[in-house]
Motif scaffolding. Structure first.
Motif, PDB file in Angstrom:
ATOM      1  N   GLN A   1      -6.581   3.744   9.081  1.00 24.22           N
ATOM      2  CA  GLN A   1      -6.611   2.938   7.863  1.00 24.22           C
ATOM      3  C   GLN A   1      -7.222   1.576   8.182  1.00 24.22           C
ATOM      4  O   GLN A   1      -6.925   0.968   9.212  1.00 24.22           O
ATOM      5  CB  GLN A   1      -5.197   2.775   7.304  1.00 24.22           C
ATOM      6  CG  GLN A   1      -5.207   2.129   5.922  1.00 24.22           C
ATOM      7  CD  GLN A   1      -3.842   2.150   5.260  1.00 24.22           C
ATOM      8  OE1 GLN A   1      -2.823   2.084   5.940  1.00 24.22           O
ATOM      9  NE2 GLN A   1      -3.839   2.233   3.938  1.00 24.22           N
TER      10      GLN A   1
ATOM     11  N   SER B   1       4.541  -3.610   3.758  1.00 20.68           N
ATOM     12  CA  SER B   1       3.767  -2.373   3.926  1.00 20.68           C
ATOM     13  C   SER B   1       3.752  -1.923   5.374  1.00 20.68           C
ATOM     14  O   SER B   1       2.704  -1.582   5.901  1.00 20.68           O
ATOM     15  CB  SER B   1       2.328  -2.606   3.461  1.00 20.68           C
ATOM     16  OG  SER B   1       2.151  -2.138   2.149  1.00 20.68           O
ATOM     17  N   GLY B   2       4.894  -1.949   6.004  1.00 23.65           N
ATOM     18  CA  GLY B   2       4.908  -1.610   7.417  1.00 23.65           C
ATOM     19  C   GLY B   2       4.028  -2.571   8.193  1.00 23.65           C
ATOM     20  O   GLY B   2       3.343  -2.169   9.133  1.00 23.65           O
TER      21      GLY B   2
ATOM     22  N   ASP C   1       0.607   4.647  12.638  1.00 27.22           N
ATOM     23  CA  ASP C   1       1.992   4.402  13.039  1.00 27.22           C
ATOM     24  C   ASP C   1       2.773   5.712  13.202  1.00 27.22           C
ATOM     25  O   ASP C   1       2.743   6.573  12.313  1.00 27.22           O
ATOM     26  CB  ASP C   1       2.682   3.502  12.013  1.00 27.22           C
ATOM     27  CG  ASP C   1       2.025   2.124  11.947  1.00 27.22           C
ATOM     28  OD1 ASP C   1       0.829   2.023  12.274  1.00 27.22           O
ATOM     29  OD2 ASP C   1       2.705   1.161  11.571  1.00 27.22           O
TER      30      ASP C   1
ATOM     31  N   THR D   1       2.878  -4.830  10.848  1.00 32.50           N
ATOM     32  CA  THR D   1       3.194  -5.181  12.225  1.00 32.50           C
ATOM     33  C   THR D   1       2.979  -6.678  12.429  1.00 32.50           C
ATOM     34  O   THR D   1       1.969  -7.226  11.980  1.00 32.50           O
ATOM     35  CB  THR D   1       2.263  -4.414  13.184  1.00 32.50           C
ATOM     36  OG1 THR D   1       2.456  -3.017  12.976  1.00 32.50           O
ATOM     37  CG2 THR D   1       2.549  -4.764  14.643  1.00 32.50           C
TER      38      THR D   1
ATOM     39  N   SER E   1       0.880  -1.163   0.000  1.00 38.47           N
ATOM     40  CA  SER E   1       0.000   0.000   0.000  1.00 38.47           C
ATOM     41  C   SER E   1       0.921   1.217   0.000  1.00 38.47           C
ATOM     42  O   SER E   1       1.524   1.546   1.021  1.00 38.47           O
ATOM     43  CB  SER E   1      -0.886  -0.035   1.251  1.00 38.47           C
ATOM     44  OG  SER E   1      -1.696   1.105   1.316  1.00 38.47           O
TER      45      SER E   1
ATOM     46  N   THR F   1      -5.713  -1.948  10.015  1.00 38.69           N
ATOM     47  CA  THR F   1      -4.409  -1.690  10.634  1.00 38.69           C
ATOM     48  C   THR F   1      -4.446  -1.837  12.159  1.00 38.69           C
ATOM     49  O   THR F   1      -5.508  -1.828  12.782  1.00 38.69           O
ATOM     50  CB  THR F   1      -3.912  -0.256  10.317  1.00 38.69           C
ATOM     51  OG1 THR F   1      -4.857   0.690  10.843  1.00 38.69           O
ATOM     52  CG2 THR F   1      -3.758  -0.045   8.822  1.00 38.69           C
ATOM     53  N   THR F   2      -3.265  -1.898  12.723  1.00 38.48           N
ATOM     54  CA  THR F   2      -3.133  -1.967  14.176  1.00 38.48           C
ATOM     55  C   THR F   2      -3.582  -0.644  14.817  1.00 38.48           C
ATOM     56  O   THR F   2      -4.038  -0.641  15.954  1.00 38.48           O
ATOM     57  CB  THR F   2      -1.677  -2.264  14.563  1.00 38.48           C
ATOM     58  OG1 THR F   2      -0.820  -1.349  13.864  1.00 38.48           O
ATOM     59  CG2 THR F   2      -1.297  -3.688  14.211  1.00 38.48           C
TER      60      THR F   2
ATOM     61  N   ARG G   1      -2.372 -12.282  12.595  1.00 36.25           N
ATOM     62  CA  ARG G   1      -1.850 -12.384  11.223  1.00 36.25           C
ATOM     63  C   ARG G   1      -1.016 -13.645  11.043  1.00 36.25           C
ATOM     64  O   ARG G   1      -1.021 -14.255   9.979  1.00 36.25           O
ATOM     65  CB  ARG G   1      -1.020 -11.137  10.888  1.00 36.25           C
ATOM     66  CG  ARG G   1      -1.890  -9.910  10.696  1.00 36.25           C
ATOM     67  CD  ARG G   1      -1.065  -8.657  10.509  1.00 36.25           C
ATOM     68  NE  ARG G   1      -1.936  -7.496  10.287  1.00 36.25           N
ATOM     69  CZ  ARG G   1      -1.550  -6.243  10.389  1.00 36.25           C
ATOM     70  NH1 ARG G   1      -0.294  -5.961  10.697  1.00 36.25           N
ATOM     71  NH2 ARG G   1      -2.405  -5.259  10.176  1.00 36.25           N
TER      72      ARG G   1
ATOM     73  N   ASP H   1       1.284   4.265   0.410  1.00 31.41           N
ATOM     74  CA  ASP H   1       0.756   5.493   1.019  1.00 31.41           C
ATOM     75  C   ASP H   1       1.343   5.668   2.418  1.00 31.41           C
ATOM     76  O   ASP H   1       0.724   6.247   3.288  1.00 31.41           O
ATOM     77  CB  ASP H   1      -0.778   5.392   1.128  1.00 31.41           C
ATOM     78  CG  ASP H   1      -1.227   4.227   2.014  1.00 31.41           C
ATOM     79  OD1 ASP H   1      -0.372   3.357   2.371  1.00 31.41           O
ATOM     80  OD2 ASP H   1      -2.412   4.174   2.371  1.00 31.41           O
ATOM     81  N   PHE H   2       2.529   5.100   2.616  1.00 33.31           N
ATOM     82  CA  PHE H   2       3.047   4.984   3.973  1.00 33.31           C
ATOM     83  C   PHE H   2       4.480   5.484   4.078  1.00 33.31           C
ATOM     84  O   PHE H   2       5.378   4.754   4.501  1.00 33.31           O
ATOM     85  CB  PHE H   2       2.944   3.501   4.383  1.00 33.31           C
ATOM     86  CG  PHE H   2       2.562   3.265   5.817  1.00 33.31           C
ATOM     87  CD1 PHE H   2       1.428   3.840   6.357  1.00 33.31           C
ATOM     88  CD2 PHE H   2       3.338   2.442   6.625  1.00 33.31           C
ATOM     89  CE1 PHE H   2       1.068   3.603   7.679  1.00 33.31           C
ATOM     90  CE2 PHE H   2       2.986   2.191   7.946  1.00 33.31           C
ATOM     91  CZ  PHE H   2       1.852   2.781   8.471  1.00 33.31           C
TER      92      PHE H   2
HETATM   93  N1  ARG Z   1       1.712  -1.160  11.049  1.00 33.95           N
HETATM   94  C1  ARG Z   1       0.305  -1.098  10.820  1.00 33.95           C
HETATM   95  C2  ARG Z   1      -0.255  -2.480  10.611  1.00 33.95           C
HETATM   96  O1  ARG Z   1       0.467  -3.388  10.364  1.00 33.95           O
HETATM   97  C3  ARG Z   1      -0.097  -0.199   9.672  1.00 33.95           C
HETATM   98  C4  ARG Z   1       0.479  -0.526   8.332  1.00 33.95           C
HETATM   99  C5  ARG Z   1      -0.133   0.275   7.197  1.00 33.95           C
HETATM  100  N2  ARG Z   1       0.655   0.172   6.015  1.00 33.95           N
HETATM  101  C6  ARG Z   1       0.487   0.908   4.877  1.00 33.95           C
HETATM  102  N3  ARG Z   1       1.367   0.743   3.930  1.00 33.95           N
HETATM  103  N4  ARG Z   1      -0.472   1.741   4.730  1.00 33.95           N
HETATM  104  O2  ARG Z   1      -1.437  -2.688  10.688  1.00 33.95           O
END
Ligand code: ARG
Length: 273
Positions: A163, A116-117, A205, A119, A57, A166-167, A124, A59-60
Motif C-alpha cells: 500500500q 489507520s494502523g 502488516d 506505525t 483507510s 506504508t511502512t 511522521r 481496508d485494514f
Molecule cells: N502500519 C503501516 C503504516 O503505518 C500500514 C498502515 C496501513 N493502514 C491502513 N488502514 N491501510 O504505514
C-alpha cells in the motif's frame, strides 16, 4: 489556510483532574509546541462540535474495515471507547486513501485524528504528533500458495506490491534486493494484484495479512514474518496538543479499567500482553 471550528472546547483538565494532574483554568498557552503535561490548560479543538472526527483507510481488518457502510474493527471500537471517555462521539469519515490522511490532519479542518494502523515513525513525527502506543505489530510477506516461493530471499528482483505510503512499502524497498516495489491505494487492490499475477508478493502488516489470508484469500500464504517491532498510535495535528493529551489520558483510562482488554479479546481472541 487552516479552518478551525472551536465551537466546542472540552477542558483537557477535566480528565486529567481525575488523575491528579493540572486542573482546567486559564486557557492561555504561552508555552511552545510539543505535547507535555504543562499544556493541559489549552483547549481541545474539534472540527465538528461534540464529535471526534476520524479519518481512516477502511481496508485494514481487523483494525478498521467496512461492513456495509459501517466502520468496524479493533481500532474502531477503541476509538469509540476513547471518545466516550472524553464525552464526545466518535464519527468516521468515508474511507480515506491512506497516504492522504497525514496531509489531511496537518492541513486541518476535516478530521481531528487519523486512525489507520499508523506505525510511529521518526519521519511522521516531524509532521504530526502521535498519541501513546495502542498496538504492537510486525510485517509479513504473502505469496500465492502455488508460487513456489518459500522465503524472502527468493523475491530479489521480483515485483512486490504494497500500500502506498506504508511502512511495508518502505520495508520492501529497503530490504528486498533489486525488487520493483509497486504502490497501490487500497489493501484489497494489492491482494487482487497478487491473485492476477501482476505482482509476486505482498509486504504489509502481519496481523492484517494474517486476517486477509485466513478469511478471504485462502489461495495465498505468509512465507515470512518480519519482526519490525512496529507500534501503532493515533495521529493528531501538532496544532492540537490538548487533544493528544486528552486521548492519552483516555488511553490510560481504558487500559486501567479493562475496556482495552475487552476490545482486544473481542478482535484477537486472546488477551493483550
Ligand atoms: N502500519 C503501516 C503504516 O503505518 C500500514 C498502515 C496501513 N493502514 C491502513 N488502514 N491501510 O504505514
Amino acid at each position: 489556510m487552516k479552518i478551525k471550528n472551536v465551537g466546542i472546547a472540552i477542558c483537557a483538565g477535566m480528565m486529567v483532574a481525575a488523575l491528579g494532574l493540572a486542573g482546567c483554568s486559564g486557557g492561555s498557552s504561552s508555552a511552545a509546541s510539543s505535547s507535555s503535561a504543562a499544556e493541559t490548560t489549552e483547549e481541545i479543538m474539534l472540527v465538528n462540535p461534540g464529535k471526534l472526527t476520524i479519518a481512516a483507510s477502511l481496508d485494514f481488518p481487523p483494525f478498521e474495515n467496512l461492513e456495509g457502510e459501517e466502520a468496524v474493527g479493533f481500532e474502531v471500537d477503541l476509538m469509540k471507547a476513547l471518545a466516550e471517555k472524553m464525552g464526545v462521539e466518535a464519527e468516521y469519515l468515508p474511507s480515506t486513501k491512506f497516504d492522504t490522511i497525514i496531509p489531511m490532519i496537518t492541513a486541518g479542518g476535516k478530521a481531528d485524528v487519523g486512525v489507520s494502523g499508523f506505525t510511529v515513525t521518526e519521519d511522521r513525527k516531524k509532521e504530526i504528533d502521535f498519541t501513546e502506543v495502542i498496538m504492537d505489530s510486525n510485517q509479513g510477506i504473502v505469496v500465492m500458495k502455488d508460487s513456489g516461493y518459500t522465503n524472502v530471499d527468493q523475491l530479489a528482483g521480483k515485483k512486490i506490491g504494497a500500500q502506498s505510503g506504508t511502512t511495508g512499502y518502505d520495508w520492501a524497498v529497503e530490504n528486498i534486493e533489486g525488487a520493483e516495489v509497486i504502490p497501490f491505494d487500497e489493501m484489497t487492490a494489492v491482494f487482487a494484484a497478487l491473485q492476477s499475477g501482476q505482482i509476486d508478493a505482498i509486504a504489509s502488516d502481519l496481523p492484517v495479512v494474517q486476517y486477509y489470508v485466513k478469511n478471504a484469500y485462502t489461495d495465498m500464504e505468509i512465507i515470512e514474518e518480519i519482526p519490525t517491532g512496529e507500534q501503532y498510535a493515533i495521529v493528531v495535528s501538532k496544532d492540537n496538543p490538548a487533544l493528544t493529551q486528552a486521548l492519552n489520558d483516555a488511553i490510560v483510562e481504558v487500559k486501567a479499567d479493562g475496556t482495552y482488554d475487552e476490545i482486544y479479546e473481542k478482535w484477537f481472541g486472546v488477551t493483550a500482553e
